[in-house]
Motif scaffolding. Structure first.
Motif, PDB file in Angstrom:
ATOM      1  N   ASN A 130     -79.321 -85.300   6.851  1.00 22.12           N
ATOM      2  CA  ASN A 130     -78.097 -86.027   7.184  1.00 22.12           C
ATOM      3  C   ASN A 130     -78.301 -87.511   7.418  1.00 22.12           C
ATOM      4  O   ASN A 130     -77.366 -88.297   7.198  1.00 22.12           O
ATOM      5  N   PHE A 131     -79.488 -87.906   7.875  1.00 22.44           N
ATOM      6  CA  PHE A 131     -79.677 -89.334   8.139  1.00 22.44           C
ATOM      7  C   PHE A 131     -80.703 -89.986   7.221  1.00 22.44           C
ATOM      8  O   PHE A 131     -80.396 -90.949   6.517  1.00 22.44           O
ATOM      9  N   LEU A 132     -81.941 -89.479   7.204  1.00 21.41           N
ATOM     10  CA  LEU A 132     -82.955 -90.127   6.376  1.00 21.41           C
ATOM     11  C   LEU A 132     -82.575 -90.080   4.892  1.00 21.41           C
ATOM     12  O   LEU A 132     -82.755 -91.067   4.163  1.00 21.41           O
ATOM     13  N   ALA A 133     -82.023 -88.961   4.444  1.00 18.79           N
ATOM     14  CA  ALA A 133     -81.596 -88.884   3.053  1.00 18.79           C
ATOM     15  C   ALA A 133     -80.392 -89.785   2.797  1.00 18.79           C
ATOM     16  O   ALA A 133     -80.259 -90.362   1.714  1.00 18.79           O
ATOM     17  N   ALA A 134     -79.509 -89.914   3.784  1.00 22.72           N
ATOM     18  CA  ALA A 134     -78.373 -90.828   3.637  1.00 22.72           C
ATOM     19  C   ALA A 134     -78.857 -92.276   3.533  1.00 22.72           C
ATOM     20  O   ALA A 134     -78.266 -93.093   2.810  1.00 22.72           O
ATOM     21  N   LEU A 135     -79.933 -92.592   4.242  1.00 18.28           N
ATOM     22  CA  LEU A 135     -80.521 -93.933   4.143  1.00 18.28           C
ATOM     23  C   LEU A 135     -81.005 -94.188   2.721  1.00 18.28           C
ATOM     24  O   LEU A 135     -80.733 -95.247   2.134  1.00 18.28           O
ATOM     25  N   ALA A 136     -81.711 -93.233   2.140  1.00 23.30           N
ATOM     26  CA  ALA A 136     -82.200 -93.398   0.766  1.00 23.30           C
ATOM     27  C   ALA A 136     -81.043 -93.536  -0.221  1.00 23.30           C
ATOM     28  O   ALA A 136     -81.082 -94.375  -1.133  1.00 23.30           O
ATOM     29  N   GLN A 137     -80.008 -92.725  -0.039  1.00 26.59           N
ATOM     30  CA  GLN A 137     -78.849 -92.810  -0.928  1.00 26.59           C
ATOM     31  C   GLN A 137     -78.157 -94.166  -0.810  1.00 26.59           C
ATOM     32  O   GLN A 137     -77.718 -94.748  -1.810  1.00 26.59           O
ATOM     33  N   SER A 138     -78.069 -94.681   0.418  1.00 23.56           N
ATOM     34  CA  SER A 138     -77.459 -95.995   0.620  1.00 23.56           C
ATOM     35  C   SER A 138     -78.290 -97.093  -0.030  1.00 23.56           C
ATOM     36  O   SER A 138     -77.746 -98.020  -0.652  1.00 23.56           O
ATOM     37  N   GLU A 139     -79.595 -96.996   0.125  1.00 28.52           N
ATOM     38  CA  GLU A 139     -80.496 -97.976  -0.514  1.00 28.52           C
ATOM     39  C   GLU A 139     -80.298 -97.964  -2.031  1.00 28.52           C
ATOM     40  O   GLU A 139     -80.172 -99.023  -2.670  1.00 28.52           O
ATOM     41  N   ALA A 140     -80.279 -96.770  -2.620  1.00 28.13           N
ATOM     42  CA  ALA A 140     -80.145 -96.656  -4.072  1.00 28.13           C
ATOM     43  C   ALA A 140     -78.787 -97.178  -4.535  1.00 28.13           C
ATOM     44  O   ALA A 140     -78.693 -97.889  -5.545  1.00 28.13           O
ATOM     45  N   ALA A 141     -77.729 -96.830  -3.802  1.00 28.93           N
ATOM     46  CA  ALA A 141     -76.390 -97.287  -4.174  1.00 28.93           C
ATOM     47  C   ALA A 141     -76.276 -98.804  -4.075  1.00 28.93           C
ATOM     48  O   ALA A 141     -75.747 -99.459  -4.987  1.00 28.93           O
ATOM     49  N   LEU A 142     -76.774 -99.360  -3.000  1.00 36.51           N
ATOM     50  CA  LEU A 142     -76.626-100.802  -2.790  1.00 36.51           C
ATOM     51  C   LEU A 142     -77.505-101.611  -3.737  1.00 36.51           C
ATOM     52  O   LEU A 142     -77.173-102.751  -4.082  1.00 36.51           O
ATOM     53  N   THR A 143     -78.608-101.040  -4.168  1.00 40.27           N
ATOM     54  CA  THR A 143     -79.410-101.707  -5.204  1.00 40.27           C
ATOM     55  C   THR A 143     -78.575-101.874  -6.469  1.00 40.27           C
ATOM     56  O   THR A 143     -78.569-102.946  -7.099  1.00 40.27           O
ATOM     57  N   ILE A 144     -77.856-100.814  -6.839  1.00 40.92           N
ATOM     58  CA  ILE A 144     -76.978-100.870  -8.013  1.00 40.92           C
ATOM     59  C   ILE A 144     -75.826-101.840  -7.777  1.00 40.92           C
ATOM     60  O   ILE A 144     -75.502-102.678  -8.632  1.00 40.92           O
TER      61      ILE A 144
END
Length: 249
Positions: A113-127
């Protein structure tokens, strides 16, 4: 003509699958990912049967695999040419009162719920930074408004963390990037179908997700959904003493 492209994680069931169906009906093309690819394939087939003009791409993704998150998000971006919105939806509802020997379940929830959400946010914001635009949507929970007792303690803490993460991104004011936090109340899904005592104010999946989709479409900064009773209850939860909060949840 497509209204844009939406990437949804945890899209194989529950709120994620219903969001996919409703956004497809609104005219969006979809990038859907989850661990269970057979369910994604079934969902894709149903959406295309109802909306043959839509483009629906599905990919297997375990969101706790950081490298895979970046790879899959980049693959969707390359496939569609652009990603207009990313909905960080994948989540887990395991939990037990702290100190009762169930650390593994609590840790698993915290990681998903949190660490994976951090990775998803990083990937999305890179795009989004590369595109110069985008809409990041974080699915939190009404439970994240306060510390919650017993089996909800870790879950609520992760959902509070997700909201704080989104607020930090919003505070940065990245040009062209909008950030929304959705706080669902009690909406029927696989996560709560196994609960013996169903929570108060539970609504069916389609109704609850319709409220979520409406808030996302308006690019609301923060949205308690459905608005009744969660707008007044959300306000109350933030200010009431914990003994009263315990009775409300």
């Amino acid at each position: 003509m497509s209204r844009g492209t939406i990437l949804i994680t945890g899209a194989s069931s529950g709120l994620g699958a219903e969001m996919a169906r409703q956004f497809a009906a609104l005219g969006y093309d979809l990038g859907l990912c989850a661990r269970r690819t057979e369910r994604l394939d079934e969902l894709r087939a149903r959406i295309l049967a109802d909306h043959p003009d839509r483009v629906v791409s599905v990919k297997q993704l375990d969101v706790v695999d950081d490298a895979a998150v970046f790879t899959v998000f980049d693959e969707f971006a390359a496939e569609f040419g652009t990603i207009d919105r990313v909905i960080v939806n994948a989540g887990l509802g395991k939990g037990a009162p702290l100190g009762t020997g169930q650390h593994r379940a609590n840790r698993e929830t915290a990681v998903v719920n949190f660490l994976a959400a951090l990775a998803q946010s990083e990937a999305a914001l890179t795009i989004f930074r590369a595109q110069g635009r985008g809409h990041l949507v974080m699915i939190s929970s009404i439970s994240g408004l306060r510390g919650m007792p017993r089996t909800l303690t870790t879950y609520a803490a992760t959902k509070a963390g997700v909201a704080a993460l989104a607020e930090g991104v919003r505070a940065e004011a990245i040009p062209g990037v909008d950030v929304s936090v959705i706080y669902p109340g009690y909406i029927r899904s696989e996560m709560n179908d196994r609960v013996k005592h169903q929570p108060k104010f539970l609504v069916d999946t389609e109704t609850g997700v319709r409220a979520m989709v409406a808030a996302i479409e308006k690019r609301r900064t923060d949205a308690y959904v459905p608005s009744w009773p969660w707008v007044p209850l959300g306000f109350a939860l933030r200010i009431l003493p914990l003994p009263i909060v315990r009775r409300l949840v």
